[in-house]
Design an enzyme around this catalytic site. Structure first.
Site, PDB file in Angstrom:
ATOM      1  N   TYR A  27       0.843  -1.212   0.000  1.00 40.85           N
ATOM      2  CA  TYR A  27       0.000   0.000   0.000  1.00 40.85           C
ATOM      3  C   TYR A  27       0.877   1.260   0.000  1.00 40.85           C
ATOM      4  CZ  TYR A  27      -3.093   3.632   1.899  1.00 40.85           C
ATOM      5  OH  TYR A  27      -3.762   4.806   2.114  1.00 40.85           O
ATOM      6  N   SER A  81      -3.585  12.066   9.041  1.00 38.45           N
ATOM      7  CA  SER A  81      -4.516  11.879   7.922  1.00 38.45           C
ATOM      8  C   SER A  81      -5.940  11.642   8.411  1.00 38.45           C
ATOM      9  CB  SER A  81      -4.064  10.666   7.104  1.00 38.45           C
ATOM     10  OG  SER A  81      -5.097  10.208   6.267  1.00 38.45           O
ATOM     11  N   GLN A  93      -5.084  16.638   8.478  1.00 37.56           N
ATOM     12  CA  GLN A  93      -5.377  16.632   7.032  1.00 37.56           C
ATOM     13  C   GLN A  93      -6.828  16.241   6.801  1.00 37.56           C
ATOM     14  OE1 GLN A  93      -5.622  13.315   5.218  1.00 37.56           O
ATOM     15  NE2 GLN A  93      -6.516  14.459   3.512  1.00 37.56           N
ATOM     16  N   TYR A 112     -10.015  15.313   4.187  1.00 33.19           N
ATOM     17  CA  TYR A 112     -10.648  14.959   2.918  1.00 33.19           C
ATOM     18  C   TYR A 112     -12.104  15.379   3.051  1.00 33.19           C
ATOM     19  CZ  TYR A 112      -6.920  11.787   1.220  1.00 33.19           C
ATOM     20  OH  TYR A 112      -5.756  11.250   0.745  1.00 33.19           O
ATOM     21  N   THR A 172      -6.657  18.422   1.456  1.00 36.42           N
ATOM     22  CA  THR A 172      -6.138  17.727   0.276  1.00 36.42           C
ATOM     23  C   THR A 172      -7.137  17.835  -0.866  1.00 36.42           C
ATOM     24  OG1 THR A 172      -4.875  16.235   1.666  1.00 36.42           O
ATOM     25  CG2 THR A 172      -5.309  15.490  -0.586  1.00 36.42           C
ATOM     26  N   ARG A 206      -4.572   1.775  -7.646  1.00 38.86           N
ATOM     27  CA  ARG A 206      -3.242   1.190  -7.393  1.00 38.86           C
ATOM     28  C   ARG A 206      -3.427  -0.319  -7.509  1.00 38.86           C
ATOM     29  NH1 ARG A 206      -4.317   5.159  -2.618  1.00 38.86           N
ATOM     30  NH2 ARG A 206      -4.403   6.991  -3.940  1.00 38.86           N
ATOM     31  N   LYS A 259      -3.196  21.166  -0.252  1.00 40.50           N
ATOM     32  CA  LYS A 259      -2.255  20.138  -0.710  1.00 40.50           C
ATOM     33  C   LYS A 259      -2.755  19.483  -1.998  1.00 40.50           C
ATOM     34  CE  LYS A 259      -0.171  15.865   1.035  1.00 40.50           C
ATOM     35  NZ  LYS A 259      -0.956  14.817   0.390  1.00 40.50           N
ATOM     36  N   HIS A 273       0.400  13.690  -4.818  1.00 41.19           N
ATOM     37  CA  HIS A 273      -0.028  12.644  -3.889  1.00 41.19           C
ATOM     38  C   HIS A 273       0.961  11.463  -3.913  1.00 41.19           C
ATOM     39  CE1 HIS A 273      -3.815  12.069  -1.505  1.00 41.19           C
ATOM     40  NE2 HIS A 273      -3.277  10.882  -1.324  1.00 41.19           N
ATOM     41  N   ARG A 304       0.292   8.795  -6.624  1.00 43.35           N
ATOM     42  CA  ARG A 304      -0.777   7.820  -6.368  1.00 43.35           C
ATOM     43  C   ARG A 304      -2.093   8.204  -7.036  1.00 43.35           C
ATOM     44  NH1 ARG A 304       0.665   4.755  -1.928  1.00 43.35           N
ATOM     45  NH2 ARG A 304      -1.359   4.557  -0.926  1.00 43.35           N
TER      46      ARG A 304
HETATM   47  C1  LIG Z   1       0.645   5.067   1.765  1.00 49.06           C
HETATM   48  C2  LIG Z   1       0.293   6.495   1.523  1.00 49.06           C
HETATM   49  C3  LIG Z   1      -0.907   6.983   2.021  1.00 49.06           C
HETATM   50  C4  LIG Z   1      -1.229   8.328   1.838  1.00 49.06           C
HETATM   51  N1  LIG Z   1      -2.368   8.818   2.410  1.00 49.06           N
HETATM   52  C5  LIG Z   1      -2.641  10.141   2.300  1.00 49.06           C
HETATM   53  C6  LIG Z   1      -3.753  10.695   2.975  1.00 49.06           C
HETATM   54  O1  LIG Z   1      -4.477  10.015   3.690  1.00 49.06           O
HETATM   55  N2  LIG Z   1      -3.992  12.013   2.808  1.00 49.06           N
HETATM   56  C7  LIG Z   1      -3.202  12.816   2.015  1.00 49.06           C
HETATM   57  O2  LIG Z   1      -3.459  14.007   1.881  1.00 49.06           O
HETATM   58  N3  LIG Z   1      -2.131  12.307   1.399  1.00 49.06           N
HETATM   59  C8  LIG Z   1      -1.813  11.009   1.512  1.00 49.06           C
HETATM   60  N4  LIG Z   1      -0.712  10.506   0.906  1.00 49.06           N
HETATM   61  C9  LIG Z   1       0.188  11.398   0.162  1.00 49.06           C
HETATM   62  C10 LIG Z   1       1.258  11.982   1.089  1.00 49.06           C
HETATM   63  O3  LIG Z   1       0.691  12.895   1.987  1.00 49.06           O
HETATM   64  C11 LIG Z   1       2.357  12.697   0.293  1.00 49.06           C
HETATM   65  O4  LIG Z   1       1.780  13.614  -0.594  1.00 49.06           O
HETATM   66  C12 LIG Z   1       3.252  11.738  -0.455  1.00 49.06           C
HETATM   67  O5  LIG Z   1       3.500  10.582   0.293  1.00 49.06           O
HETATM   68  C13 LIG Z   1       4.586  12.414  -0.794  1.00 49.06           C
HETATM   69  O6  LIG Z   1       5.406  11.582  -1.525  1.00 49.06           O
HETATM   70  P1  LIG Z   1       6.552  10.662  -0.876  1.00 49.06           P
HETATM   71  O7  LIG Z   1       5.857   9.506  -0.254  1.00 49.06           O
HETATM   72  O8  LIG Z   1       7.361  10.270  -2.046  1.00 49.06           O
HETATM   73  O9  LIG Z   1       7.286  11.483   0.142  1.00 49.06           O
HETATM   74  C14 LIG Z   1      -0.364   9.170   1.089  1.00 49.06           C
HETATM   75  C15 LIG Z   1       0.832   8.657   0.595  1.00 49.06           C
HETATM   76  C16 LIG Z   1       1.174   7.334   0.812  1.00 49.06           C
HETATM   77  C17 LIG Z   1       2.481   6.823   0.294  1.00 49.06           C
END
Ligand SMILES: Cc1cc2nc3c(=O)[nH]c(=O)nc-3n(C[C@H](O)[C@H](O)[C@H](O)COP(=O)(O)O)c2cc1C
Length: 380
Positions: A25, A107, A128, A130, A156, A165, A252, A276, A279
Protein backbone atom coordinates in the site's frame (compact mmCIF):
# COMPACT_ATOMS: atom_id res chain seq x y z
CA UNK A 1 20.12 -5.96 13.48
CA UNK A 2 21.44 -4.61 10.16
CA UNK A 3 23.38 -1.32 10.09
CA UNK A 4 20.99 1.40 8.95
CA UNK A 5 22.71 3.93 6.70
CA UNK A 6 19.93 5.37 4.53
CA UNK A 7 16.18 5.41 3.89
CA UNK A 8 16.56 2.47 1.50
CA UNK A 9 17.75 0.31 4.43
CA UNK A 10 14.59 1.24 6.32
CA UNK A 11 12.45 0.42 3.29
CA UNK A 12 13.91 -3.07 3.09
CA UNK A 13 13.32 -3.67 6.78
CA UNK A 14 9.75 -2.37 6.51
CA UNK A 15 9.13 -4.80 3.66
CA UNK A 16 10.44 -7.65 5.79
CA UNK A 17 8.46 -6.73 8.91
CA UNK A 18 4.99 -5.67 7.75
CA UNK A 19 2.28 -7.73 6.06
CA UNK A 20 2.62 -7.60 2.27
CA UNK A 21 -0.73 -5.87 1.71
CA UNK A 22 0.24 -2.95 3.97
CA UNK A 23 3.82 -2.63 2.74
CA UNK A 24 2.57 -2.68 -0.86
CA UNK A 25 0.00 0.00 0.00
CA UNK A 26 2.91 2.35 0.79
CA UNK A 27 5.30 1.36 -1.97
CA UNK A 28 2.90 1.89 -4.85
CA UNK A 29 1.80 4.52 -7.31
CA UNK A 30 -1.29 4.57 -9.49
CA UNK A 31 -1.58 2.67 -12.79
CA UNK A 32 1.83 2.45 -14.56
CA UNK A 33 3.56 4.24 -11.65
CA UNK A 34 5.23 6.62 -14.11
CA UNK A 35 4.63 9.69 -11.92
CA UNK A 36 5.57 7.77 -8.77
CA UNK A 37 8.91 6.85 -10.36
CA UNK A 38 9.46 10.29 -11.91
CA UNK A 39 9.16 11.97 -8.50
CA UNK A 40 12.36 10.21 -7.42
CA UNK A 41 14.21 9.95 -10.75
CA UNK A 42 13.78 13.65 -11.58
CA UNK A 43 15.25 14.55 -8.19
CA UNK A 44 18.09 12.10 -8.77
CA UNK A 45 18.94 13.62 -12.14
CA UNK A 46 19.76 17.00 -10.56
CA UNK A 47 23.46 17.77 -9.99
CA UNK A 48 24.65 19.84 -7.06
CA UNK A 49 27.31 22.52 -7.29
CA UNK A 50 30.23 21.69 -5.02
CA UNK A 51 32.18 24.61 -3.51
CA UNK A 52 35.47 24.35 -1.63
CA UNK A 53 37.55 26.33 0.83
CA UNK A 54 34.47 27.94 2.40
CA UNK A 55 34.44 28.04 6.21
CA UNK A 56 31.44 25.88 7.08
CA UNK A 57 32.26 25.22 10.70
CA UNK A 58 29.06 26.83 12.00
CA UNK A 59 25.96 25.39 10.40
CA UNK A 60 22.26 24.87 11.09
CA UNK A 61 19.49 22.94 9.37
CA UNK A 62 16.78 24.96 11.13
CA UNK A 63 14.07 26.86 9.33
CA UNK A 64 10.43 27.86 9.67
CA UNK A 65 7.21 26.54 8.17
CA UNK A 66 4.23 28.88 8.51
CA UNK A 67 6.14 30.79 11.15
CA UNK A 68 6.73 27.62 13.19
CA UNK A 69 10.37 26.86 14.03
CA UNK A 70 11.45 23.49 12.58
CA UNK A 71 14.64 21.45 13.05
CA UNK A 72 14.76 21.14 9.26
CA UNK A 73 12.25 22.40 6.66
CA UNK A 74 10.18 19.27 6.39
CA UNK A 75 6.97 17.98 7.93
CA UNK A 76 5.60 14.46 8.16
CA UNK A 77 2.99 14.19 5.40
CA UNK A 78 -0.47 12.76 6.04
CA UNK A 79 -0.30 9.03 5.30
CA UNK A 80 -3.43 6.93 5.60
CA UNK A 81 -3.24 3.61 7.48
CA UNK A 82 0.04 4.51 9.18
CA UNK A 83 -1.25 2.59 12.20
CA UNK A 84 -1.34 -0.59 10.11
CA UNK A 85 2.41 -0.51 9.43
CA UNK A 86 3.16 -0.73 13.16
CA UNK A 87 0.68 -0.81 16.02
CA UNK A 88 -0.31 2.73 17.13
CA UNK A 89 1.78 4.08 14.24
CA UNK A 90 0.29 7.57 14.19
CA UNK A 91 0.91 8.08 17.91
CA UNK A 92 4.51 6.86 17.53
CA UNK A 93 5.21 8.98 14.45
CA UNK A 94 3.69 12.07 16.09
CA UNK A 95 5.87 11.52 19.16
CA UNK A 96 9.00 11.09 17.04
CA UNK A 97 8.18 14.28 15.10
CA UNK A 98 7.53 16.19 18.33
CA UNK A 99 10.86 15.14 19.86
CA UNK A 100 12.77 15.85 16.65
CA UNK A 101 11.11 19.22 16.11
CA UNK A 102 9.14 18.90 12.88
CA UNK A 103 5.35 19.07 12.34
CA UNK A 104 3.29 15.89 12.18
CA UNK A 105 0.20 15.73 9.95
CA UNK A 106 -2.55 13.28 10.88
CA UNK A 107 -4.52 11.88 7.92
CA UNK A 108 -8.31 11.70 7.87
CA UNK A 109 -7.70 8.03 6.98
CA UNK A 110 -5.52 7.34 10.01
CA UNK A 111 -5.99 4.45 12.42
CA UNK A 112 -5.37 6.46 15.62
CA UNK A 113 -7.90 9.24 15.99
CA UNK A 114 -7.37 12.99 16.37
CA UNK A 115 -8.11 12.60 20.07
CA UNK A 116 -5.64 9.68 20.48
CA UNK A 117 -2.80 11.72 19.01
CA UNK A 118 -3.72 14.86 20.98
CA UNK A 119 -3.68 12.84 24.19
CA UNK A 120 -0.24 11.34 23.43
CA UNK A 121 1.53 14.58 22.47
CA UNK A 122 1.96 18.11 23.80
CA UNK A 123 2.98 20.03 20.66
CA UNK A 124 0.04 20.90 18.38
CA UNK A 125 -0.04 18.77 15.24
CA UNK A 126 -1.70 19.38 11.86
CA UNK A 127 -4.83 17.63 10.66
CA UNK A 128 -5.38 16.63 7.03
CA UNK A 129 -8.92 16.81 5.74
CA UNK A 130 -10.65 14.96 2.92
CA UNK A 131 -14.04 16.44 2.09
CA UNK A 132 -16.79 13.85 1.99
CA UNK A 133 -20.41 13.95 0.89
CA UNK A 134 -21.64 13.88 4.48
CA UNK A 135 -21.00 17.54 5.35
CA UNK A 136 -22.31 17.15 8.90
CA UNK A 137 -19.56 14.62 9.50
CA UNK A 138 -16.98 16.93 7.91
CA UNK A 139 -18.16 19.86 10.04
CA UNK A 140 -17.80 17.69 13.15
CA UNK A 141 -14.37 16.49 12.01
CA UNK A 142 -13.14 20.09 11.54
CA UNK A 143 -14.46 20.94 14.99
CA UNK A 144 -12.76 17.89 16.49
CA UNK A 145 -9.46 19.12 14.98
CA UNK A 146 -10.09 22.55 16.48
CA UNK A 147 -10.94 21.07 19.87
CA UNK A 148 -7.69 19.04 19.74
CA UNK A 149 -5.84 22.36 19.17
CA UNK A 150 -4.49 21.35 15.75
CA UNK A 151 -2.43 24.34 14.62
CA UNK A 152 -3.20 23.99 10.90
CA UNK A 153 -5.61 22.21 8.62
CA UNK A 154 -4.18 20.54 5.52
CA UNK A 155 -6.95 20.31 2.94
CA UNK A 156 -6.14 17.73 0.28
CA UNK A 157 -7.55 18.65 -3.12
CA UNK A 158 -6.25 15.89 -5.40
CA UNK A 159 -8.17 12.83 -4.21
CA UNK A 160 -11.89 13.33 -4.68
CA UNK A 161 -11.71 10.42 -7.13
CA UNK A 162 -9.24 7.68 -6.28
CA UNK A 163 -6.50 6.64 -8.73
CA UNK A 164 -6.23 2.86 -9.00
CA UNK A 165 -3.24 1.19 -7.39
CA UNK A 166 -3.08 -2.28 -8.87
CA UNK A 167 -1.32 -3.86 -5.91
CA UNK A 168 -4.14 -2.94 -3.51
CA UNK A 169 -6.68 -4.76 -5.67
CA UNK A 170 -4.45 -7.80 -6.10
CA UNK A 171 -3.77 -7.98 -2.35
CA UNK A 172 -7.43 -7.50 -1.43
CA UNK A 173 -6.28 -4.67 0.86
CA UNK A 174 -8.85 -3.97 3.57
CA UNK A 175 -8.86 -2.51 7.08
CA UNK A 176 -8.72 -4.57 9.23
CA UNK A 177 -7.02 -7.22 7.02
CA UNK A 178 -9.39 -9.61 5.25
CA UNK A 179 -9.09 -13.26 6.28
CA UNK A 180 -7.78 -14.61 2.98
CA UNK A 181 -5.51 -17.62 2.80
CA UNK A 182 -2.69 -15.60 1.19
CA UNK A 183 -2.97 -12.88 3.88
CA UNK A 184 -3.00 -15.41 6.71
CA UNK A 185 0.05 -17.24 5.34
CA UNK A 186 1.88 -13.92 4.90
CA UNK A 187 1.03 -12.77 8.43
CA UNK A 188 2.28 -16.03 9.93
CA UNK A 189 5.73 -14.99 8.71
CA UNK A 190 5.38 -11.66 10.57
CA UNK A 191 4.36 -12.72 14.08
CA UNK A 192 5.90 -9.70 15.82
CA UNK A 193 3.68 -7.38 13.77
CA UNK A 194 0.63 -9.42 14.75
CA UNK A 195 1.52 -9.52 18.44
CA UNK A 196 2.01 -5.76 18.55
CA UNK A 197 -1.27 -5.31 16.69
CA UNK A 198 -3.14 -7.35 19.31
CA UNK A 199 -2.24 -4.67 21.84
CA UNK A 200 -2.93 -1.71 19.55
CA UNK A 201 -5.26 1.02 20.69
CA UNK A 202 -7.19 0.73 17.41
CA UNK A 203 -7.42 -1.50 14.37
CA UNK A 204 -9.89 0.47 12.26
CA UNK A 205 -10.15 4.08 11.02
CA UNK A 206 -10.24 6.04 14.28
CA UNK A 207 -11.52 9.32 12.84
CA UNK A 208 -14.39 7.64 11.04
CA UNK A 209 -15.65 4.51 12.83
CA UNK A 210 -18.41 5.41 15.21
CA UNK A 211 -18.66 8.88 13.67
CA UNK A 212 -20.23 8.01 10.28
CA UNK A 213 -23.13 5.72 9.49
CA UNK A 214 -22.35 2.80 7.17
CA UNK A 215 -18.62 2.68 7.86
CA UNK A 216 -18.66 -0.25 10.24
CA UNK A 217 -16.81 -3.51 9.83
CA UNK A 218 -14.32 -4.42 7.16
CA UNK A 219 -13.69 -1.56 4.78
CA UNK A 220 -12.25 -1.79 1.29
CA UNK A 221 -10.55 1.57 1.07
CA UNK A 222 -11.04 2.07 -2.65
CA UNK A 223 -14.75 1.17 -2.55
CA UNK A 224 -15.48 3.26 0.52
CA UNK A 225 -13.58 6.23 -0.92
CA UNK A 226 -15.54 5.99 -4.15
CA UNK A 227 -18.84 6.14 -2.29
CA UNK A 228 -17.99 8.76 0.36
CA UNK A 229 -15.49 11.26 -1.09
CA UNK A 230 -17.27 14.22 -2.66
CA UNK A 231 -16.41 14.73 -6.35
CA UNK A 232 -18.26 18.08 -6.37
CA UNK A 233 -15.53 19.71 -4.23
CA UNK A 234 -14.95 23.29 -5.46
CA UNK A 235 -13.16 26.51 -4.45
CA UNK A 236 -16.40 27.54 -2.68
CA UNK A 237 -15.94 24.55 -0.39
CA UNK A 238 -12.34 25.60 0.23
CA UNK A 239 -13.66 28.95 1.49
CA UNK A 240 -16.22 27.15 3.64
CA UNK A 241 -13.55 24.88 5.18
CA UNK A 242 -11.32 27.89 5.87
CA UNK A 243 -14.14 29.71 7.65
CA UNK A 244 -15.26 26.67 9.59
CA UNK A 245 -11.71 25.94 10.86
CA UNK A 246 -10.73 29.56 11.43
CA UNK A 247 -6.99 28.79 11.67
CA UNK A 248 -4.13 28.27 9.24
CA UNK A 249 -5.07 26.50 6.01
CA UNK A 250 -2.65 24.53 3.83
CA UNK A 251 -3.86 23.38 0.40
CA UNK A 252 -2.25 20.14 -0.71
CA UNK A 253 -2.15 18.65 -4.18
CA UNK A 254 -1.50 21.71 -6.36
CA UNK A 255 0.27 20.97 -9.66
CA UNK A 256 -0.79 23.81 -11.93
CA UNK A 257 0.05 27.53 -11.98
CA UNK A 258 -3.62 28.50 -12.50
CA UNK A 259 -4.68 26.43 -9.48
CA UNK A 260 -1.86 27.98 -7.45
CA UNK A 261 -3.23 31.44 -8.28
CA UNK A 262 -6.74 30.35 -7.24
CA UNK A 263 -5.26 29.00 -4.02
CA UNK A 264 -3.79 32.44 -3.29
CA UNK A 265 -7.21 34.03 -3.97
CA UNK A 266 -8.85 31.57 -1.58
CA UNK A 267 -6.83 33.08 1.26
CA UNK A 268 -4.91 29.90 2.08
CA UNK A 269 -1.66 30.26 4.04
CA UNK A 270 0.45 27.69 2.18
CA UNK A 271 0.24 25.30 -0.75
CA UNK A 272 1.91 21.94 -1.21
CA UNK A 273 2.99 21.22 -4.77
CA UNK A 274 2.18 17.53 -4.79
CA UNK A 275 0.88 14.71 -6.96
CA UNK A 276 -0.03 12.64 -3.89
CA UNK A 277 3.24 10.75 -4.13
CA UNK A 278 2.36 9.54 -7.64
CA UNK A 279 -0.78 7.82 -6.37
CA UNK A 280 -3.37 9.82 -8.28
CA UNK A 281 -2.93 11.20 -11.84
CA UNK A 282 -0.49 8.81 -13.47
CA UNK A 283 1.27 10.87 -16.14
CA UNK A 284 1.30 14.06 -14.07
CA UNK A 285 4.59 15.95 -13.91
CA UNK A 286 6.96 15.06 -11.10
CA UNK A 287 6.68 17.45 -8.16
CA UNK A 288 10.21 18.82 -8.59
CA UNK A 289 9.43 19.76 -12.21
CA UNK A 290 6.01 21.22 -11.35
CA UNK A 291 7.50 23.37 -8.59
CA UNK A 292 9.56 26.15 -10.31
CA UNK A 293 6.77 27.74 -12.43
CA UNK A 294 4.48 27.78 -9.38
CA UNK A 295 7.17 29.41 -7.23
CA UNK A 296 7.74 32.00 -9.97
CA UNK A 297 4.00 32.75 -10.21
CA UNK A 298 2.95 32.90 -6.53
CA UNK A 299 6.06 32.39 -4.39
CA UNK A 300 5.97 35.99 -3.16
CA UNK A 301 2.28 35.76 -2.16
CA UNK A 302 2.04 32.42 -0.34
CA UNK A 303 4.36 29.82 1.18
CA UNK A 304 5.02 27.19 -1.46
CA UNK A 305 6.04 23.72 -0.26
CA UNK A 306 6.68 20.49 -2.13
CA UNK A 307 6.40 16.78 -1.54
CA UNK A 308 7.00 13.67 -3.64
CA UNK A 309 10.10 11.53 -3.97
CA UNK A 310 12.13 12.96 -1.08
CA UNK A 311 14.21 10.09 0.30
CA UNK A 312 17.40 11.90 1.33
CA UNK A 313 18.87 15.16 2.54
CA UNK A 314 20.21 15.72 -0.97
CA UNK A 315 16.60 15.56 -2.24
CA UNK A 316 15.55 18.04 0.44
CA UNK A 317 18.33 20.42 -0.62
CA UNK A 318 17.26 20.11 -4.28
CA UNK A 319 13.61 20.89 -3.43
CA UNK A 320 14.58 23.99 -1.44
CA UNK A 321 16.94 25.06 -4.22
CA UNK A 322 13.99 25.00 -6.61
CA UNK A 323 12.17 27.50 -4.42
CA UNK A 324 10.21 25.39 -1.94
CA UNK A 325 10.06 27.07 1.47
CA UNK A 326 9.25 23.74 3.06
CA UNK A 327 8.67 20.09 2.19
CA UNK A 328 6.77 17.04 3.35
CA UNK A 329 7.92 13.44 3.48
CA UNK A 330 5.50 10.52 3.26
CA UNK A 331 7.10 7.19 2.46
CA UNK A 332 10.47 8.05 4.03
CA UNK A 333 8.96 8.19 7.52
CA UNK A 334 6.57 5.29 6.91
CA UNK A 335 9.50 3.07 5.92
CA UNK A 336 11.13 4.03 9.22
CA UNK A 337 7.97 3.28 11.16
CA UNK A 338 7.39 -0.08 9.45
CA UNK A 339 11.03 -0.98 10.08
CA UNK A 340 11.42 -0.07 13.74
CA UNK A 341 8.39 1.80 15.13
CA UNK A 342 9.02 5.18 16.77
CA UNK A 343 12.81 4.67 16.71
CA UNK A 344 12.57 4.11 12.96
CA UNK A 345 10.78 7.41 12.37
CA UNK A 346 13.45 9.16 14.43
CA UNK A 347 16.15 7.35 12.45
CA UNK A 348 14.56 8.42 9.15
CA UNK A 349 14.52 12.05 10.29
CA UNK A 350 18.10 11.85 11.58
CA UNK A 351 19.34 10.31 8.34
CA UNK A 352 17.75 13.04 6.22
CA UNK A 353 18.99 15.79 8.53
CA UNK A 354 22.56 14.49 8.49
CA UNK A 355 22.58 14.13 4.72
CA UNK A 356 21.06 17.60 4.34
CA UNK A 357 23.63 19.15 6.65
CA UNK A 358 26.59 17.45 4.94
CA UNK A 359 25.33 18.27 1.44
CA UNK A 360 24.75 21.93 2.33
CA UNK A 361 28.27 22.13 3.75
CA UNK A 362 29.84 20.54 0.66
CA UNK A 363 28.01 23.17 -1.40
CA UNK A 364 29.57 25.87 0.81
CA UNK A 365 26.30 26.71 2.58
CA UNK A 366 25.63 27.22 6.28
CA UNK A 367 21.84 27.14 6.57
CA UNK A 368 18.64 26.75 4.52
CA UNK A 369 18.26 30.52 4.07
CA UNK A 370 21.37 30.54 1.87
CA UNK A 371 20.00 27.95 -0.55
CA UNK A 372 19.18 29.32 -4.03
CA UNK A 373 18.73 27.84 -7.50
CA UNK A 374 22.48 28.42 -8.03
CA UNK A 375 23.12 25.29 -5.97
CA UNK A 376 21.85 23.20 -8.89
CA UNK A 377 23.99 22.90 -12.03
CA UNK A 378 21.10 21.67 -14.21
CA UNK A 379 17.91 23.19 -12.69
CA UNK A 380 14.41 22.56 -14.11
C1 LIG B 1 0.64 5.07 1.76
C2 LIG B 1 0.29 6.49 1.52
C3 LIG B 1 -0.91 6.98 2.02
C4 LIG B 1 -1.23 8.33 1.84
N1 LIG B 1 -2.37 8.82 2.41
C5 LIG B 1 -2.64 10.14 2.30
C6 LIG B 1 -3.75 10.70 2.97
O1 LIG B 1 -4.48 10.01 3.69
N2 LIG B 1 -3.99 12.01 2.81
C7 LIG B 1 -3.20 12.82 2.01
O2 LIG B 1 -3.46 14.01 1.88
N3 LIG B 1 -2.13 12.31 1.40
C8 LIG B 1 -1.81 11.01 1.51
N4 LIG B 1 -0.71 10.51 0.91
C9 LIG B 1 0.19 11.40 0.16
C10 LIG B 1 1.26 11.98 1.09
O3 LIG B 1 0.69 12.90 1.99
C11 LIG B 1 2.36 12.70 0.29
O4 LIG B 1 1.78 13.61 -0.59
C12 LIG B 1 3.25 11.74 -0.46
O5 LIG B 1 3.50 10.58 0.29
C13 LIG B 1 4.59 12.41 -0.79
O6 LIG B 1 5.41 11.58 -1.52
P1 LIG B 1 6.55 10.66 -0.88
O7 LIG B 1 5.86 9.51 -0.25
O8 LIG B 1 7.36 10.27 -2.05
O9 LIG B 1 7.29 11.48 0.14
C14 LIG B 1 -0.36 9.17 1.09
C15 LIG B 1 0.83 8.66 0.60
C16 LIG B 1 1.17 7.33 0.81
C17 LIG B 1 2.48 6.82 0.29
Amino acid sequence: MPVITCIEDLRQLHKKNAPKAFYDYVDAGSYTESTYNANSSDLHALRLRQRVAVNVEHRSTEGTMLGQKVTMPTALAPVGLTGMQWADGEILAARAAEKFGVPFTLSTMSINSIEDVAEATTTPFWFQLYVMRDRDFITRLIHRAKAAKCSALVLTLDLQIIGQRHKDLKNGMTVPPKIMLSNVVDMMTKPAWGLRMLGAKRKVFGNIMGHVKGAEGIVSLSKWTASQFDPTLSWKDVEWVKKEFGGKLILKGIQDVEDAKLAVQSGADAIVVSNHGGRQLDGALSSIKALPPIVDAVGDKIEVWMDGGIRSGQDLLKALAHGAKGTMIGRAFNFGLGAMGEAGVTTALEIIQKEFDTSMALCGLHNPREITRDVILNPY
